[in-house]
Motif scaffolding. Structure first.
Motif, PDB file in Angstrom:
ATOM      1  N   LEU A 164     -16.057   4.931   2.026  1.00 15.70           N
ATOM      2  CA  LEU A 164     -14.742   4.711   1.995  1.00 15.70           C
ATOM      3  C   LEU A 164     -13.669   4.320   0.969  1.00 15.70           C
ATOM      4  CD1 LEU A 164     -15.538   0.945   4.177  1.00 15.70           C
ATOM      5  CD2 LEU A 164     -14.253   3.235   4.880  1.00 15.70           C
ATOM      6  N   GLY A 177      -9.137   1.894   2.131  1.00 13.47           N
ATOM      7  CA  GLY A 177      -9.756   1.016   3.241  1.00 13.47           C
ATOM      8  C   GLY A 177     -10.530   0.555   4.125  1.00 13.47           C
ATOM      9  N   LYS A 210      -8.480  -2.468   4.949  1.00 12.41           N
ATOM     10  CA  LYS A 210      -8.009  -2.881   5.664  1.00 12.41           C
ATOM     11  C   LYS A 210      -9.518  -3.145   7.282  1.00 12.41           C
ATOM     12  CE  LYS A 210      -6.365   0.819   9.750  1.00 12.41           C
ATOM     13  NZ  LYS A 210      -5.961   2.631   9.531  1.00 12.41           N
ATOM     14  N   VAL A 268     -11.101  11.221   2.426  1.00 14.78           N
ATOM     15  CA  VAL A 268     -12.157  10.347   3.204  1.00 14.78           C
ATOM     16  C   VAL A 268     -13.035  10.306   3.384  1.00 14.78           C
ATOM     17  CG1 VAL A 268      -8.848   9.301   3.373  1.00 14.78           C
ATOM     18  CG2 VAL A 268     -10.649   9.680   5.112  1.00 14.78           C
ATOM     19  N   GLU A 274     -12.051   6.752   7.555  1.00 16.80           N
ATOM     20  CA  GLU A 274     -11.183   6.499   7.748  1.00 16.80           C
ATOM     21  C   GLU A 274     -10.276   7.585   8.019  1.00 16.80           C
ATOM     22  OE1 GLU A 274      -9.778   4.764   3.716  1.00 16.80           O
ATOM     23  OE2 GLU A 274     -11.964   5.471   3.135  1.00 16.80           O
ATOM     24  N   LYS A 322      -5.390  12.309   6.499  1.00 14.76           N
ATOM     25  CA  LYS A 322      -6.541  11.567   6.000  1.00 14.76           C
ATOM     26  C   LYS A 322      -7.480  12.880   6.764  1.00 14.76           C
ATOM     27  CE  LYS A 322      -5.310   7.479   4.861  1.00 14.76           C
ATOM     28  NZ  LYS A 322      -5.028   6.611   5.362  1.00 14.76           N
TER      29      LYS A 322
END
Length: 159
Positions: free
Chosen positions: A8, A12, A15, A109, A113, A120
């Protein structure tokens, strides 16, 4: 059993932590209130509100468990330590797409994510795997569902 490492970015991680906190604090109490109100209506055998609230509760608990497992096995990429000389997780990459004669930006990522609508892409995806380790000026070819796509690396930055 050791779970798969979830790579991550810091954003991320934040979140997912925020979502977990919201589920535990806000959503759990909201659904508990819905269940309480449905119970007060009497006969539970034919109570659609009660059934819907219990389903929602089950979904919330499943998501909480999923998030806790992701976070337990999280490996956070320290953005300041990302080498901008080559592409890695945490890189923002500008490429030139030869097929469509246009520039694209990808954010590399971890799979947790990944979101194609936000460009992404996972380090485990075909494009992500092809880009990882590449440097500015390199041309990479990626086998996709639409055939082989070629990208020239134009710029590498930290996310």
């Amino acid at each position: 059993m050791v779970g798969k490492k979830n790579i991550l970015t810091y954003a991320g991680l934040k979140k997912l932590e925020d979502e977990l906190q919201d589920l535990k604090v806000v959503k759990r109490s909201e659904v508990a209130q819905k269940i309480k109100e449905a119970r007060e209506q009497g006969d539970l055998s034919e109570n659609a509100e009660y059934d819907a609230a219990k389903d929602e509760q089950r979904d919330i608990e499943a998501r909480i468990e999923e998030l806790e497992n992701i976070l337990k096995n999280a490996e956070v990429v320290v953005e300041d330590e990302i080498d901008v000389d080559k592409i890695n997780v945490g890189s923002k990459v500008t490429v030139f797409d030869f097929k469509y004669d246009e520039e694209l930006e990808f954010y590399i990522v971890g799979s947790t994510e990944a979101n194609s609508l936000e460009m992404k892409i996972s380090n485990e995806s075909p494009v992500g795997r092809a880009l990882i380790g590449s440097k500015i000026g390199d041309t990479v070819e990626v086998e996709t569902l639409e055939g082989v796509v070629s990208y020239k690396i134009i710029k590498i930055e930290r996310i």
